[in-house]
Each structure stands twice: as structure tokens, then as C-alpha cells.
Motif scaffolding. Sequence first.
Motif, mmCIF file in Angstrom:
data_model
loop_
_atom_site.group_PDB
_atom_site.id
_atom_site.type_symbol
_atom_site.label_atom_id
_atom_site.label_comp_id
_atom_site.label_asym_id
_atom_site.label_seq_id
_atom_site.Cartn_x
_atom_site.Cartn_y
_atom_site.Cartn_z
ATOM 1 N N ASP A 1 43.835 99.123 71.238
ATOM 2 C CA ASP A 1 43.881 100.021 70.091
ATOM 3 C C ASP A 1 44.013 99.211 68.809
ATOM 4 O O ASP A 1 45.095 98.743 68.467
ATOM 5 N N PRO A 2 42.903 99.009 68.073
ATOM 6 C CA PRO A 2 42.966 98.181 66.861
ATOM 7 C C PRO A 2 43.868 98.765 65.774
ATOM 8 O O PRO A 2 44.448 98.028 64.982
ATOM 9 N N PHE A 3 44.002 100.084 65.750
ATOM 10 C CA PHE A 3 44.825 100.707 64.709
ATOM 11 C C PHE A 3 46.295 100.313 64.839
ATOM 12 O O PHE A 3 46.963 100.014 63.839
ATOM 13 N N SER A 4 46.807 100.295 66.062
ATOM 14 C CA SER A 4 48.222 99.974 66.260
ATOM 15 C C SER A 4 48.517 98.521 65.913
ATOM 16 O O SER A 4 49.578 98.212 65.349
ATOM 17 N N ILE A 5 47.589 97.614 66.217
ATOM 18 C CA ILE A 5 47.801 96.204 65.902
ATOM 19 C C ILE A 5 47.688 95.972 64.399
ATOM 20 O O ILE A 5 48.422 95.169 63.819
ATOM 21 N N THR A 6 46.781 96.684 63.749
ATOM 22 C CA THR A 6 46.619 96.558 62.299
ATOM 23 C C THR A 6 47.925 96.854 61.572
ATOM 24 O O THR A 6 48.269 96.206 60.580
ATOM 25 N N GLU A 7 48.658 97.832 62.066
ATOM 26 C CA GLU A 7 49.926 98.198 61.440
ATOM 27 C C GLU A 7 50.973 97.092 61.547
ATOM 28 O O GLU A 7 51.957 97.088 60.807
ATOM 29 N N LYS A 8 50.762 96.143 62.486
ATOM 30 C CA LYS A 8 51.709 95.045 62.685
ATOM 31 C C LYS A 8 51.272 93.770 61.960
ATOM 32 O O LYS A 8 51.862 92.709 62.161
ATOM 33 N N ALA A 9 50.228 93.851 61.153
ATOM 34 C CA ALA A 9 49.692 92.665 60.477
ATOM 35 C C ALA A 9 50.768 91.975 59.645
ATOM 36 O O ALA A 9 51.630 92.620 59.052
ATOM 37 N N LEU A 10 50.694 90.647 59.609
ATOM 38 C CA LEU A 10 51.685 89.853 58.890
ATOM 39 C C LEU A 10 51.400 89.828 57.389
ATOM 40 O O LEU A 10 50.247 89.848 56.961
ATOM 41 N N THR A 11 52.462 89.740 56.617
ATOM 42 C CA THR A 11 52.325 89.616 55.167
ATOM 43 C C THR A 11 53.144 88.446 54.630
ATOM 44 O O THR A 11 53.111 88.178 53.428
#
Length: 226
Positions: free
Chosen positions: A196-206
Motif C-alpha cells: 500500500d503506497p499510501f500508508s508508506i507515503t505517510e511515514k516519509a522522512l522529513t
Amino acid sequence: MSLRIEPREMAEVLIKVRKMTLAQDMSIKLGKSLIMSGDLSPTDIAPVLAPNKYGNMAIFPMVWGFTHKATTKPLANCRVETADTKVLWKDSWYRRKCVIPASWYYEWGYPVYEDDSRSMKEHRNTKKAKFAIQTEGSYRTYIAGLYRYEEHSGMQVPMFSILTREAAGTVRDIHDRMPLILDKENVKEWIRPDGDPFSITEKALTNMVFEKAVEYHRSPTEFITA
């Protein structure tokens, strides 16, 4: 945007990729270098993490930038905000995700100074500078991307594009966009064909750090061989 791959840090990976038949064929038929280290730009071949035929993570050589008949320029970046809806990206978003491991990436942005009292207009009127940006506390930055196969010179060539998002954290001070950066722990989950790309996107590093870039000149150390 461009990438930096330090040859000594990724020597084992680079040696493995250069030995692949696919890499050799791409180099010969496309007339491209297999150095895959140092400073890389769109249209270069880079080492990329993607699923093999069994769905397991593996390393592959890929050319940076999708191509499209509407432009002669490589489509090096894809906005994550529209990746799941635009025809060019949609199929890859759901089925063909990859990760580009880099030492850091380069971006042209606006210099930031301590105790900066300039207005936003004055800030944006400053001459841009080249910055090297990487994940804080790590020598490797995992950049999320999409890939697909294209017909070039009589062969099916794997091509990748980097996903970008609205800049966050300290990167906002120098640029309005940044790559989608993944934590090492999420790399395998990202490239899963059924993930699920959406769930991983939400965990992206900043949590990124940056400094003005040093201009490197290609040296013999970047020509690592087995």
C-alpha cells in the motif's frame, strides 16, 4: 535535482550490478556508462532496488527518467500528489515501485543565513546555490520512485522516476519540493508489488540536513571493478 552515489560506500552493490547481463546490454545498446557512481543526472543508469520475479527485493540497473512523446526531456520526477491518478504514473504507482539508494541528492535553492531578517520577497530574490541534502544521521538516503519498462534500441529497458512531495522540515527553507524519502525499515514494504503506497507515503522522512555542495571531479576511485 541530481544524485550523488559515493563509490566506496556502495562498492559491493556497484560491482554486482555492473556484472549483470542486463546492465551490459543496456550499456552497449543505449551507449551509456556503467559507472553508476559519483554525480548522476537524468538519463544516467543508476542502481535501483525493486522486486525480482519472486517479489523479493533485488538490485537492478535502471535509466533515470520516463520518456513521453510529448517532450524530448526525460520525466525525471513525479509528483506524489497525482501519481495515483495521472495515466502516465498510475499503473506504476500501484504495481511497480522502487527505491534509489543514494548518499545524498542535490538541489538548487535559496541560501539561508543565521539571524536572517530578510523578507520572503528578498529571500526569493537571492541568487540560488547548489545544496547537498541527506537524511539526518545516516550515510544513505533512500529515495522512493516508480519504474516501468520501455522499448529502446530493440530491448525492454527499465526506467525510473523519482517521487517528489511538498518540502517539509528544514528543506522548506531552500526549496518548495523534495523527494519522498523513506526510512530504511520501510524500503522492503514500499517495493512490494501488492503493498500500500499510501500508508508508506505517510511515514516519509522529513529530518534532513543540508550544506552547500562541493563540486566533485570524477576520479579513478569511482571506477571500481571486481
